[in-house]
Design a protein around this motif. Structure first.
Motif, PDB file in Angstrom:
ATOM      1  N   PHE A   1       1.643   3.737  -3.458  1.00  0.00           N
ATOM      2  CA  PHE A   1       0.255   4.123  -3.685  1.00  0.00           C
ATOM      3  C   PHE A   1      -0.189   4.002  -5.138  1.00  0.00           C
ATOM      4  O   PHE A   1      -1.225   3.399  -5.419  1.00  0.00           O
TER       5      PHE A   1
ATOM      6  N   ALA B   1       0.821  -1.214   0.000  1.00  0.00           N
ATOM      7  CA  ALA B   1       0.000   0.000   0.000  1.00  0.00           C
ATOM      8  C   ALA B   1       0.854   1.263   0.000  1.00  0.00           C
ATOM      9  O   ALA B   1       0.411   2.310  -0.474  1.00  0.00           O
ATOM     10  N   SER B   2       2.067   1.167   0.501  1.00  0.00           N
ATOM     11  CA  SER B   2       2.961   2.333   0.513  1.00  0.00           C
ATOM     12  C   SER B   2       3.366   2.766  -0.896  1.00  0.00           C
ATOM     13  O   SER B   2       3.741   3.917  -1.104  1.00  0.00           O
TER      14      SER B   2
ATOM     15  N   GLU C   1      -2.898   1.306  -6.235  1.00  0.00           N
ATOM     16  CA  GLU C   1      -4.214   1.742  -6.685  1.00  0.00           C
ATOM     17  C   GLU C   1      -4.494   1.277  -8.117  1.00  0.00           C
ATOM     18  O   GLU C   1      -5.608   0.842  -8.427  1.00  0.00           O
TER      19      GLU C   1
END
Length: 69
Positions: free
Chosen positions: A20, A17-18, A24
């Protein structure tokens, strides 16, 4: 009724998730066919596709709001 494509499962993310943008983008790719299938199913049931898309945006926004406390 199963509206999921394929075997009904989503692939796990391969990016943390870091990261992004990659995370995404990967999420969008995983959900896009499921969303298309849901929109197709709703339209086949007699719902207006634009109304369904708008309703999904509203429901998604509620989910985001519900997690922000």
């Amino acid at each position: 009724m199963n509206m999921m494509s394929g075997n009904g499962s989503l692939p796990a993310p391969t990016h943390p998730a870091s990261e992004f943008l990659a995370y995404e983008t990967e999420c969008r790719s995983a959900l896009k066919p499921l969303l298309a299938g849901l929109l197709d199913a709703a339209e086949a049931a007699g719902w207006n596709r634009r109304t369904v898309a708008s309703t999904l945006m509203f429901l998604a926004a509620q989910q985001v709001s519900a997690t922000e406390t």
